[in-house]
Scaffold this motif. Sequence first.
Motif, mmCIF file in Angstrom:
data_model
loop_
_atom_site.group_PDB
_atom_site.id
_atom_site.type_symbol
_atom_site.label_atom_id
_atom_site.label_comp_id
_atom_site.label_asym_id
_atom_site.label_seq_id
_atom_site.Cartn_x
_atom_site.Cartn_y
_atom_site.Cartn_z
ATOM 1 N N UNK A 82 -9.494 -2.321 -5.134
ATOM 2 C CA UNK A 82 -9.203 -2.852 -6.469
ATOM 3 C C UNK A 82 -8.954 -1.752 -7.492
ATOM 4 N N UNK A 83 -9.095 -0.505 -7.099
ATOM 5 C CA UNK A 83 -8.906 0.617 -8.023
ATOM 6 C C UNK A 83 -7.417 0.881 -8.208
ATOM 7 N N UNK A 84 -6.944 0.710 -9.431
ATOM 8 C CA UNK A 84 -5.519 0.889 -9.719
ATOM 9 C C UNK A 84 -5.061 2.302 -9.395
ATOM 10 N N UNK A 85 -5.878 3.291 -9.701
ATOM 11 C CA UNK A 85 -5.495 4.680 -9.415
ATOM 12 C C UNK A 85 -5.311 4.910 -7.922
ATOM 13 N N UNK A 86 -6.196 4.329 -7.115
ATOM 14 C CA UNK A 86 -6.075 4.474 -5.662
ATOM 15 C C UNK A 86 -4.813 3.771 -5.157
ATOM 16 N N UNK A 87 -4.515 2.599 -5.712
ATOM 17 C CA UNK A 87 -3.305 1.877 -5.302
ATOM 18 C C UNK A 87 -2.053 2.676 -5.659
ATOM 19 N N UNK A 88 -2.035 3.265 -6.845
ATOM 20 C CA UNK A 88 -0.881 4.065 -7.252
ATOM 21 C C UNK A 88 -0.755 5.327 -6.415
ATOM 22 N N UNK A 89 -1.880 5.877 -6.007
ATOM 23 C CA UNK A 89 -1.861 7.061 -5.155
ATOM 24 C C UNK A 89 -1.264 6.739 -3.787
ATOM 25 N N UNK A 90 -1.548 5.556 -3.267
ATOM 26 C CA UNK A 90 -0.954 5.116 -1.993
ATOM 27 C C UNK A 90 0.558 4.980 -2.152
ATOM 28 N N UNK A 91 0.993 4.416 -3.271
ATOM 29 C CA UNK A 91 2.430 4.253 -3.519
ATOM 30 C C UNK A 91 3.099 5.625 -3.631
ATOM 31 N N UNK A 92 2.445 6.537 -4.338
ATOM 32 C CA UNK A 92 2.981 7.902 -4.437
ATOM 33 C C UNK A 92 3.092 8.535 -3.054
ATOM 34 N N UNK A 93 2.117 8.283 -2.204
ATOM 35 C CA UNK A 93 2.138 8.827 -0.850
ATOM 36 C C UNK A 93 3.292 8.246 -0.036
ATOM 37 N N UNK A 94 3.579 6.960 -0.248
ATOM 38 C CA UNK A 94 4.731 6.357 0.441
ATOM 39 C C UNK A 94 6.022 7.079 0.069
ATOM 40 N N UNK A 95 6.128 7.467 -1.203
ATOM 41 C CA UNK A 95 7.341 8.127 -1.679
ATOM 42 C C UNK A 95 7.376 9.588 -1.241
ATOM 43 N N UNK A 96 6.318 10.318 -1.542
ATOM 44 C CA UNK A 96 6.307 11.773 -1.342
ATOM 45 C C UNK A 96 6.073 12.153 0.118
ATOM 46 N N UNK A 97 5.098 11.524 0.741
ATOM 47 C CA UNK A 97 4.712 11.932 2.093
ATOM 48 C C UNK A 97 5.539 11.247 3.177
ATOM 49 N N UNK A 98 5.775 9.953 2.990
ATOM 50 C CA UNK A 98 6.447 9.191 4.042
ATOM 51 C C UNK A 98 7.920 8.931 3.760
ATOM 52 N N UNK A 99 8.367 9.291 2.555
ATOM 53 C CA UNK A 99 9.787 9.140 2.168
ATOM 54 C C UNK A 99 10.275 7.707 2.368
ATOM 55 N N UNK A 100 9.411 6.739 2.052
ATOM 56 C CA UNK A 100 9.737 5.333 2.260
ATOM 57 C C UNK A 100 9.807 4.623 0.907
ATOM 58 N N UNK A 101 10.946 4.741 0.263
ATOM 59 C CA UNK A 101 11.133 4.160 -1.061
ATOM 60 C C UNK A 101 11.071 2.642 -1.071
ATOM 61 N N UNK A 102 11.585 2.007 -0.033
ATOM 62 C CA UNK A 102 11.580 0.539 0.010
ATOM 63 C C UNK A 102 10.153 -0.002 0.105
ATOM 64 N N UNK A 103 9.327 0.634 0.926
ATOM 65 C CA UNK A 103 7.927 0.205 1.016
ATOM 66 C C UNK A 103 7.213 0.448 -0.311
ATOM 67 N N UNK A 104 7.541 1.542 -0.990
ATOM 68 C CA UNK A 104 6.937 1.831 -2.288
ATOM 69 C C UNK A 104 7.340 0.779 -3.319
ATOM 70 N N UNK A 105 8.622 0.380 -3.303
ATOM 71 C CA UNK A 105 9.077 -0.659 -4.234
ATOM 72 C C UNK A 105 8.358 -1.983 -3.967
ATOM 73 N N UNK A 106 8.166 -2.302 -2.694
ATOM 74 C CA UNK A 106 7.436 -3.525 -2.347
ATOM 75 C C UNK A 106 5.985 -3.446 -2.831
ATOM 76 N N UNK A 107 5.381 -2.274 -2.696
ATOM 77 C CA UNK A 107 3.996 -2.104 -3.143
ATOM 78 C C UNK A 107 3.891 -2.126 -4.666
#
Length: 166
Positions: A82-107
């Motif tokens: 439920x921590x917004x910062x943790x959720x945003x960090x996961x989204x950042x990881x999708x973009x930066x680490x996994x290079x998955x922009x579509x999954x980040x947009x869905x998240x």
Amino acid sequence: MRKGVHVASAVVGLAGAFSLYEAGEHGGELVYAYAGGVGIRSGNPDDVDRLLVAGLYHQAMLDRKAGRTAELVSQLAQRHPEDTSARLLVIESLIVDKKNGKAALAALAPFPAAPGSRFLRLRVGLLRADAFVAAGMPDSAKAILEVMAREFTNNRAVEERRAKLE
């Protein structure tokens, strides 16, 4: 007269020394409650959890710098879903680490287009722009950044992203 000045000076010096001692004492308590000694001395579960969160975050950032995927970010999000910062960090990881922009947009979809907090609007907006770029949609990223540039004038992060897309 001279004796009175010396006495007054001594009283002021003692008051200053007492204030300095108290500041050091309370500062030490804060350090052990929220920084270097977190959880180690108190044994308080909340303190131990803060230590774990700090460790997971900092190790994930070191892993990212070393070119390894920041898998520890997902552990952090699992512990604090439920921590917004943790959720945003996961989204950042999708973009930066996994290079998955579509999954980040869905998240990012559950986040409102204009969150109530100014900081959250900036963070979510930048992540959306980065996700659009990673998903191969730079025009959408430009549109978001143009709107953000009006609200966040002279913001370095917004300006840098706009410059990259030009």
